[in-house]
Write an enzyme that holds these catalytic residues in place. Sequence first.
Site, PDB file in Angstrom:
ATOM      1  N   ASP A  23       7.393 -50.139 -45.731  1.00  0.00           N
ATOM      2  CA  ASP A  23       5.959 -50.287 -46.652  1.00  0.00           C
ATOM      3  C   ASP A  23       6.342 -51.644 -47.337  1.00  0.00           C
ATOM      4  OD1 ASP A  23       3.264 -50.312 -47.763  1.00  0.00           O
ATOM      5  OD2 ASP A  23       3.490 -48.106 -48.345  1.00  0.00           O
ATOM      6  N   GLY A  24       4.785 -52.135 -47.597  1.00  0.00           N
ATOM      7  CA  GLY A  24       5.027 -53.293 -49.017  1.00  0.00           C
ATOM      8  C   GLY A  24       4.146 -54.748 -48.406  1.00  0.00           C
ATOM      9  N   GLY A  26       1.922 -56.325 -47.097  1.00  0.00           N
ATOM     10  CA  GLY A  26       0.250 -56.496 -47.667  1.00  0.00           C
ATOM     11  C   GLY A  26       0.144 -57.075 -49.187  1.00  0.00           C
ATOM     12  N   ARG A  27       1.272 -56.235 -50.204  1.00  0.00           N
ATOM     13  CA  ARG A  27       1.802 -56.017 -51.585  1.00  0.00           C
ATOM     14  C   ARG A  27       2.810 -57.071 -51.778  1.00  0.00           C
ATOM     15  NH1 ARG A  27       2.792 -49.879 -52.610  1.00  0.00           N
ATOM     16  NH2 ARG A  27       2.874 -50.056 -50.308  1.00  0.00           N
ATOM     17  N   ARG A  36      -2.649 -61.850 -45.866  1.00  0.00           N
ATOM     18  CA  ARG A  36      -1.823 -60.443 -45.521  1.00  0.00           C
ATOM     19  C   ARG A  36      -1.061 -60.630 -44.695  1.00  0.00           C
ATOM     20  NH1 ARG A  36      -2.412 -55.276 -47.392  1.00  0.00           N
ATOM     21  NH2 ARG A  36      -2.201 -54.739 -45.082  1.00  0.00           N
ATOM     22  N   HIS A  40       2.827 -59.669 -42.953  1.00  0.00           N
ATOM     23  CA  HIS A  40       3.682 -58.915 -42.369  1.00  0.00           C
ATOM     24  C   HIS A  40       4.460 -60.165 -41.023  1.00  0.00           C
ATOM     25  CE1 HIS A  40       1.091 -55.706 -42.147  1.00  0.00           C
ATOM     26  NE2 HIS A  40      -0.119 -56.874 -42.020  1.00  0.00           N
ATOM     27  N   LEU A 134      24.193 -51.359 -31.071  1.00  0.00           N
ATOM     28  CA  LEU A 134      22.797 -50.046 -31.616  1.00  0.00           C
ATOM     29  C   LEU A 134      21.864 -50.368 -31.046  1.00  0.00           C
ATOM     30  CD1 LEU A 134      21.711 -50.075 -34.889  1.00  0.00           C
ATOM     31  CD2 LEU A 134      20.373 -52.324 -34.353  1.00  0.00           C
ATOM     32  N   SER A 199       4.607 -40.118 -44.182  1.00  0.00           N
ATOM     33  CA  SER A 199       3.024 -41.172 -43.500  1.00  0.00           C
ATOM     34  C   SER A 199       2.926 -40.448 -42.373  1.00  0.00           C
ATOM     35  CB  SER A 199       3.260 -42.473 -43.474  1.00  0.00           C
ATOM     36  OG  SER A 199       2.861 -43.309 -45.373  1.00  0.00           O
TER      37      SER A 199
END
Length: 244
Positions: A23-24, A26-27, A36, A40, A134, A199
Amino acid sequence: MAEKHAEKMEDMMVPAHVAVILDGNGRWAKKRGLPRSMGHREGCKTVEKTVELAARMGIQYLTVYGFSTENWKRSSEEVGALMQLFRYYMVRLLKIAKANNVRVKMIGERSRFDQDIIEGINRLEDETRENTGLTFVIAVNYGGRDEITRAVKRLAAACQEGKLNPQDITEQTIEACLDTAGIPDPDLLIRTSGEIRLSNYLLWQCAYTEIYVTDCLWPDFDQEELEKAVAAYNRRERRYGGVK
């Protein structure tokens, strides 16, 4: 000093499965006066670095929340930009996966995507299937409630067709119908940007997962942040259903 820090990390127990709510983006972009879409894009670069870091650290499964079922509600411009970024990123991810012996798996309902994206997802899974390092799991058009709903529909259909007795349904039966069938539940869930909520992410799977929240915005997440999360995980006293 770096060697001392490395020794400390070596003494720690590395969680087998780490899930991330990245998350974050956009900020991060807004703080820098950028669109934005640039956030991303930087977030994708951080995903690439994190895959390589997790593989080196010995994490066996890394699951990231790439695009949720709710993300379709964003503006058509942002969704369109995300789809274009996804197309570009899948090509890069294939190279990274092959270079690092990473197996890629997608979870979520992919049928809503354009055909070329679906084909790209299928190719990623097919061409990395035999890799033994992985396992990198990307949740796209994914929502925990949607996943459980689809699993219930499959179970209901099996009962209706006489292939399954409702009395025989167990937690294991349900797990086998989830998108994550065959993947162990996350040991650690990391959420960036300081938000404290799930979420709609891996609702079934995170029943006993340790949760770590950092104020760091996802594009700034780095090796130090990942090591902080693993260190915090090591300080937890793990309990399952109230039993040590």
